[in-house]
Design a protein around this motif. Sequence first.
Motif, PDB file in Angstrom:
ATOM      1  N   VAL A 130       0.846  -1.189   0.000  1.00 30.70           N
ATOM      2  CA  VAL A 130       0.000   0.000   0.000  1.00 30.70           C
ATOM      3  C   VAL A 130       0.883   1.242   0.000  1.00 30.70           C
ATOM      4  O   VAL A 130       1.611   1.506   0.970  1.00 30.70           O
ATOM      5  N   THR A 131       0.837   2.017  -1.079  1.00 28.08           N
ATOM      6  CA  THR A 131       1.516   3.313  -1.102  1.00 28.08           C
ATOM      7  C   THR A 131       0.519   4.396  -0.679  1.00 28.08           C
ATOM      8  O   THR A 131      -0.684   4.177  -0.645  1.00 28.08           O
ATOM      9  N   GLY A 132       1.049   5.559  -0.348  1.00 24.83           N
ATOM     10  CA  GLY A 132       0.185   6.676   0.025  1.00 24.83           C
ATOM     11  C   GLY A 132      -0.664   6.411   1.257  1.00 24.83           C
ATOM     12  O   GLY A 132      -1.862   6.736   1.254  1.00 24.83           O
ATOM     13  N   PRO A 133      -0.098   5.875   2.342  1.00 20.49           N
ATOM     14  CA  PRO A 133      -0.922   5.483   3.491  1.00 20.49           C
ATOM     15  C   PRO A 133      -1.485   6.654   4.294  1.00 20.49           C
ATOM     16  O   PRO A 133      -2.279   6.425   5.208  1.00 20.49           O
ATOM     17  N   THR A 134      -1.073   7.881   3.988  1.00 22.20           N
ATOM     18  CA  THR A 134      -1.673   9.040   4.649  1.00 22.20           C
ATOM     19  C   THR A 134      -2.555   9.833   3.700  1.00 22.20           C
ATOM     20  O   THR A 134      -3.080  10.889   4.080  1.00 22.20           O
ATOM     21  N   GLY A 135      -2.726   9.354   2.475  1.00 21.67           N
ATOM     22  CA  GLY A 135      -3.570  10.034   1.505  1.00 21.67           C
ATOM     23  C   GLY A 135      -5.041   9.759   1.741  1.00 21.67           C
ATOM     24  O   GLY A 135      -5.420   8.996   2.647  1.00 21.67           O
ATOM     25  N   ASN A 136      -5.881  10.369   0.919  1.00 22.57           N
ATOM     26  CA  ASN A 136      -7.333  10.233   1.088  1.00 22.57           C
ATOM     27  C   ASN A 136      -7.768   8.773   1.127  1.00 22.57           C
ATOM     28  O   ASN A 136      -8.419   8.325   2.066  1.00 22.57           O
ATOM     29  N   VAL A 137      -7.429   8.030   0.079  1.00 20.19           N
ATOM     30  CA  VAL A 137      -7.855   6.631   0.004  1.00 20.19           C
ATOM     31  C   VAL A 137      -6.913   5.732   0.795  1.00 20.19           C
ATOM     32  O   VAL A 137      -7.358   4.801   1.476  1.00 20.19           O
TER      33      VAL A 137
ATOM     34  N   GLU B  96      -7.237 -11.690   6.857  1.00 21.56           N
ATOM     35  CA  GLU B  96      -7.059 -12.689   5.801  1.00 21.56           C
ATOM     36  C   GLU B  96      -6.087 -12.251   4.714  1.00 21.56           C
ATOM     37  O   GLU B  96      -5.573 -13.082   3.960  1.00 21.56           O
ATOM     38  N   LEU B  97      -5.811 -10.958   4.624  1.00 20.65           N
ATOM     39  CA  LEU B  97      -4.923 -10.443   3.592  1.00 20.65           C
ATOM     40  C   LEU B  97      -3.618  -9.960   4.214  1.00 20.65           C
ATOM     41  O   LEU B  97      -3.624  -9.153   5.153  1.00 20.65           O
ATOM     42  N   ALA B  98      -2.507 -10.453   3.680  1.00 15.33           N
ATOM     43  CA  ALA B  98      -1.199  -9.981   4.142  1.00 15.33           C
ATOM     44  C   ALA B  98      -0.858  -8.688   3.416  1.00 15.33           C
ATOM     45  O   ALA B  98      -1.022  -8.587   2.192  1.00 15.33           O
ATOM     46  N   TYR B  99      -0.384  -7.695   4.155  1.00 13.53           N
ATOM     47  CA  TYR B  99      -0.101  -6.401   3.530  1.00 13.53           C
ATOM     48  C   TYR B  99       1.131  -5.756   4.152  1.00 13.53           C
ATOM     49  O   TYR B  99       1.561  -6.099   5.249  1.00 13.53           O
ATOM     50  N   ARG B 100       1.672  -4.786   3.412  1.00  9.87           N
ATOM     51  CA  ARG B 100       2.819  -4.003   3.858  1.00  9.87           C
ATOM     52  C   ARG B 100       2.545  -2.541   3.492  1.00  9.87           C
ATOM     53  O   ARG B 100       2.069  -2.250   2.386  1.00  9.87           O
ATOM     54  N   ILE B 101       2.853  -1.644   4.405  1.00 15.55           N
ATOM     55  CA  ILE B 101       2.652  -0.221   4.171  1.00 15.55           C
ATOM     56  C   ILE B 101       3.971   0.398   3.735  1.00 15.55           C
ATOM     57  O   ILE B 101       4.997   0.263   4.421  1.00 15.55           O
ATOM     58  N   ALA B 102       3.941   1.068   2.593  1.00 12.68           N
ATOM     59  CA  ALA B 102       5.109   1.793   2.095  1.00 12.68           C
ATOM     60  C   ALA B 102       4.976   3.248   2.526  1.00 12.68           C
ATOM     61  O   ALA B 102       4.165   3.990   1.983  1.00 12.68           O
ATOM     62  N   ALA B 103       5.761   3.647   3.517  1.00 14.88           N
ATOM     63  CA  ALA B 103       5.571   4.953   4.146  1.00 14.88           C
ATOM     64  C   ALA B 103       6.856   5.760   4.149  1.00 14.88           C
ATOM     65  O   ALA B 103       7.945   5.230   4.384  1.00 14.88           O
ATOM     66  N   HIS B 104       6.692   7.052   3.896  1.00  9.13           N
ATOM     67  CA  HIS B 104       7.857   7.943   3.969  1.00  9.13           C
ATOM     68  C   HIS B 104       8.376   8.020   5.407  1.00  9.13           C
ATOM     69  O   HIS B 104       9.573   8.146   5.646  1.00  9.13           O
ATOM     70  N   HIS B 105       7.434   7.934   6.364  1.00  9.74           N
ATOM     71  CA  HIS B 105       7.796   7.958   7.787  1.00  9.74           C
ATOM     72  C   HIS B 105       7.148   6.753   8.471  1.00  9.74           C
ATOM     73  O   HIS B 105       6.057   6.851   9.037  1.00  9.74           O
TER      74      HIS B 105
ATOM     75  N   ALA C 155       7.504   5.422  11.201  1.00  8.79           N
ATOM     76  CA  ALA C 155       7.237   5.582  12.631  1.00  8.79           C
ATOM     77  C   ALA C 155       5.809   6.038  12.896  1.00  8.79           C
ATOM     78  O   ALA C 155       5.318   5.900  14.027  1.00  8.79           O
ATOM     79  N   ARG C 156       5.134   6.571  11.882  1.00  6.98           N
ATOM     80  CA  ARG C 156       3.734   6.958  12.050  1.00  6.98           C
ATOM     81  C   ARG C 156       2.831   5.738  12.211  1.00  6.98           C
ATOM     82  O   ARG C 156       1.673   5.873  12.586  1.00  6.98           O
ATOM     83  N   PHE C 157       3.356   4.557  11.890  1.00  6.01           N
ATOM     84  CA  PHE C 157       2.563   3.325  11.942  1.00  6.01           C
ATOM     85  C   PHE C 157       3.268   2.316  12.845  1.00  6.01           C
ATOM     86  O   PHE C 157       3.688   1.247  12.391  1.00  6.01           O
ATOM     87  N   PRO C 158       3.411   2.627  14.124  1.00  7.47           N
ATOM     88  CA  PRO C 158       4.257   1.796  15.000  1.00  7.47           C
ATOM     89  C   PRO C 158       3.778   0.373  15.191  1.00  7.47           C
ATOM     90  O   PRO C 158       4.586  -0.522  15.448  1.00  7.47           O
ATOM     91  N   ASP C 159       2.475   0.143  15.061  1.00 10.56           N
ATOM     92  CA  ASP C 159       1.945  -1.201  15.308  1.00 10.56           C
ATOM     93  C   ASP C 159       1.532  -1.900  14.025  1.00 10.56           C
ATOM     94  O   ASP C 159       0.797  -2.890  14.069  1.00 10.56           O
ATOM     95  N   LEU C 160       2.013  -1.415  12.890  1.00 12.35           N
ATOM     96  CA  LEU C 160       1.628  -1.991  11.602  1.00 12.35           C
ATOM     97  C   LEU C 160       2.879  -2.358  10.799  1.00 12.35           C
ATOM     98  O   LEU C 160       3.973  -1.822  11.043  1.00 12.35           O
ATOM     99  N   PRO C 161       2.734  -3.250   9.794  1.00 13.50           N
ATOM    100  CA  PRO C 161       3.890  -3.651   8.982  1.00 13.50           C
ATOM    101  C   PRO C 161       4.259  -2.562   7.977  1.00 13.50           C
ATOM    102  O   PRO C 161       3.853  -2.591   6.819  1.00 13.50           O
ATOM    103  N   ALA C 162       5.048  -1.597   8.439  1.00 11.50           N
ATOM    104  CA  ALA C 162       5.422  -0.461   7.597  1.00 11.50           C
ATOM    105  C   ALA C 162       6.923  -0.448   7.364  1.00 11.50           C
ATOM    106  O   ALA C 162       7.715  -0.743   8.260  1.00 11.50           O
ATOM    107  N   VAL C 163       7.307  -0.105   6.131  1.00 12.79           N
ATOM    108  CA  VAL C 163       8.719   0.029   5.797  1.00 12.79           C
ATOM    109  C   VAL C 163       8.926   1.380   5.118  1.00 12.79           C
ATOM    110  O   VAL C 163       7.998   1.962   4.558  1.00 12.79           O
ATOM    111  N   ARG C 164      10.143   1.860   5.179  1.00 15.92           N
ATOM    112  CA  ARG C 164      10.444   3.166   4.611  1.00 15.92           C
ATOM    113  C   ARG C 164      10.381   3.102   3.089  1.00 15.92           C
ATOM    114  O   ARG C 164      10.897   2.167   2.464  1.00 15.92           O
TER     115      ARG C 164
END
Length: 288
Positions: free
Chosen positions: A4-11, A24-33, A35-44
């Motif tokens: 998921v890109t754009g995790p702070t955008g509208n959608v 049921e769905l495995a996901y990864r958050i692609a985030a510029h920061h 640290a805004r998603f401390p309890d989620l699978p986020a990478v820079r």
Amino acid sequence: MIVVTGPTGNVGAELVRLLREQDELAYRIAAHHPARFPDLPAVRFDYDDPATFDAVLDGVSTLFLLFPLPHPRTVRTRMIPFVDAAVRAGCRHIVYVSVPGADRVKVVPHHAVERHIESTGVDHTFLRCGFFMQNLCRKVSTHGVDIMDRDELFIPAGRGRTTFLDSRDVAALVLDILRDPGPHRNRAHTLTGPESLTLDDAAQLLGQALERPLAYTRPSLPRFWIRLARRGVTWDTLLFMSIVYTLTRTGRNEPMTGELPALLGRPATRFAQWASDYRPRFERRDWT
């Protein structure tokens, strides 16, 4: 793996909220920061730093793709290189948030992105979305500042109409697509809200929800630029907003489609309901 890109955008923000509520769905958050998603699978992730691509795209099967700030230059420098990297990494489906008319209006940067995605041969779904209600309380637009500090909707759209769209509805559709991509494979959906409103209508409805009178002041483009530039809004953001509002003023954002309720199996959210739901955010000045 869904990326998921754009995790702070509208959608994107609403999609992250929905994804965290399911398992049921495995996901990864692609985030510029991240640290805004401390309890989620986020990478820079940084479009301008290809060194971040490998970790973001590791094992990717589906990519939810947002254009951070549409600009012809960044089509070449950001979007195309990242799309190509995703395909090389094994991505099999790209869900891309685009804009109405991107299939035929070449001046819109989304046009080139759509054409490039098609050229890769990867399965894709284009969601051509109208004007999001949430733009009225975004930090990037600063419209919420005018609403709360000046009691006005300060947007240069004249007497034009627009079909305000709730990003929560689009995120719900994206989740449906992620769960069952088959019916949406290699298709484009043009998504609008359920009503065509003037900005006067929007000011009245939002004012009713906030229990304070709001005026739509219909500023000129120069007045719009001067005020927002003094507030720190960048020129490229101002240019993009000016294009959107000029299209509204000239009637290009007025047409409605029935695709969203048909795809969701329920009515799309009306502006008055959104305004009521978002009243706390305006009152907290929670600009995202």
